[in-house]
Design a protein around this motif. Structure first.
Motif, PDB file in Angstrom:
ATOM      1  N   THR A 295      18.188   6.455 110.259  1.00  0.00           N
ATOM      2  CA  THR A 295      17.417   7.112 108.969  1.00  0.00           C
ATOM      3  C   THR A 295      16.381   6.209 109.062  1.00  0.00           C
ATOM      4  O   THR A 295      15.594   6.230 108.063  1.00  0.00           O
TER       5      THR A 295
ATOM      6  N   ALA B  80      10.006   3.684 100.967  1.00  0.00           N
ATOM      7  CA  ALA B  80      10.065   5.029 101.264  1.00  0.00           C
ATOM      8  C   ALA B  80       9.468   5.290 102.791  1.00  0.00           C
ATOM      9  O   ALA B  80      10.018   6.470 103.434  1.00  0.00           O
TER      10      ALA B  80
ATOM     11  N   PHE C  53      11.585   4.442 105.626  1.00  0.00           N
ATOM     12  CA  PHE C  53      12.783   5.173 105.826  1.00  0.00           C
ATOM     13  C   PHE C  53      12.669   6.578 105.736  1.00  0.00           C
ATOM     14  O   PHE C  53      13.602   7.473 105.375  1.00  0.00           O
ATOM     15  N   SER C  54      11.394   7.110 105.696  1.00  0.00           N
ATOM     16  CA  SER C  54      10.884   8.479 105.597  1.00  0.00           C
ATOM     17  C   SER C  54      11.567   9.492 106.337  1.00  0.00           C
ATOM     18  O   SER C  54      11.623  10.590 106.238  1.00  0.00           O
TER      19      SER C  54
ATOM     20  N   TRP D 237      14.416   9.797 101.465  1.00  0.00           N
ATOM     21  CA  TRP D 237      13.282   8.637 101.275  1.00  0.00           C
ATOM     22  C   TRP D 237      12.091   9.575 101.587  1.00  0.00           C
ATOM     23  O   TRP D 237      10.816   9.060 101.081  1.00  0.00           O
TER      24      TRP D 237
END
Length: 155
Positions: A5, A62, A65-66, A71
């Motif tokens: 992630t 965010a 972890f985009s 996210w």
């Protein structure tokens, strides 16, 4: 091996996250000192500084972890909110400076204001545009579920 992630941050993505993290630290420190020492002097401006701190923290996480769809959406919301906030607060700080009392992180678009206010070198104005560009250029991969095997294909 990296976590599934977590986006592999290289080049401009890494720089973007570092700048967001610096803005998160700077705005958190600023808002904490303002609220603790003199909140009664300019509650709106100091509350806006605290809101910007939360937005920068959330945007930093965010972006990191985009790779995860959730996210990625959080990053869009946080950076979109940041852009609207800096444009609205920046404009109002020039047009109606008396409503704020003191400058906030987004006052004068984060740049030079009247009365010697130095700001953040317009980083708050430029940063969300780079953040949104990065999100457009680095959409997370969409996983397409495999077709279930049919009885005809099995024979």
């Amino acid at each position: 091996m990296s976590s599934p992630t977590r986006t592999r941050m290289t080049g401009i993505g890494r720089v973007l996250v570092i700048v967001y993290a610096i803005m998160a630290l700077a705005s958190t420190g600023r808002s904490f000192v303002q609220i603790v020492e003199r909140f009664d002097e300019a509650p709106l401006a100091y509350t806006l500084s605290a809101i910007s701190a939360v937005v920068y923290i959330l945007a930093t996480l965010a972006l990191i972890f985009s790779r995860s769809r959730a996210w990625y959406i959080v990053a869009w919301i946080a950076i979109g909110f940041e852009l609207v906030g800096v444009l609205v607060v920046g404009t109002l700080s020039f047009v109606l400076p008396e409503i704020f009392g003191h400058p906030s992180v987004w006052s004068y678009f984060g740049g030079l204001g009247p009365h010697g206010y130095f700001g953040y070198l317009y980083v708050p104005l430029v940063l969300p545009f780079f953040g949104l560009w990065w999100l457009i250029a680095h959409r997370p991969a969409v996983t397409v579920p495999a077709e279930p095997a049919t009885a005809a294909a099995a024979s």
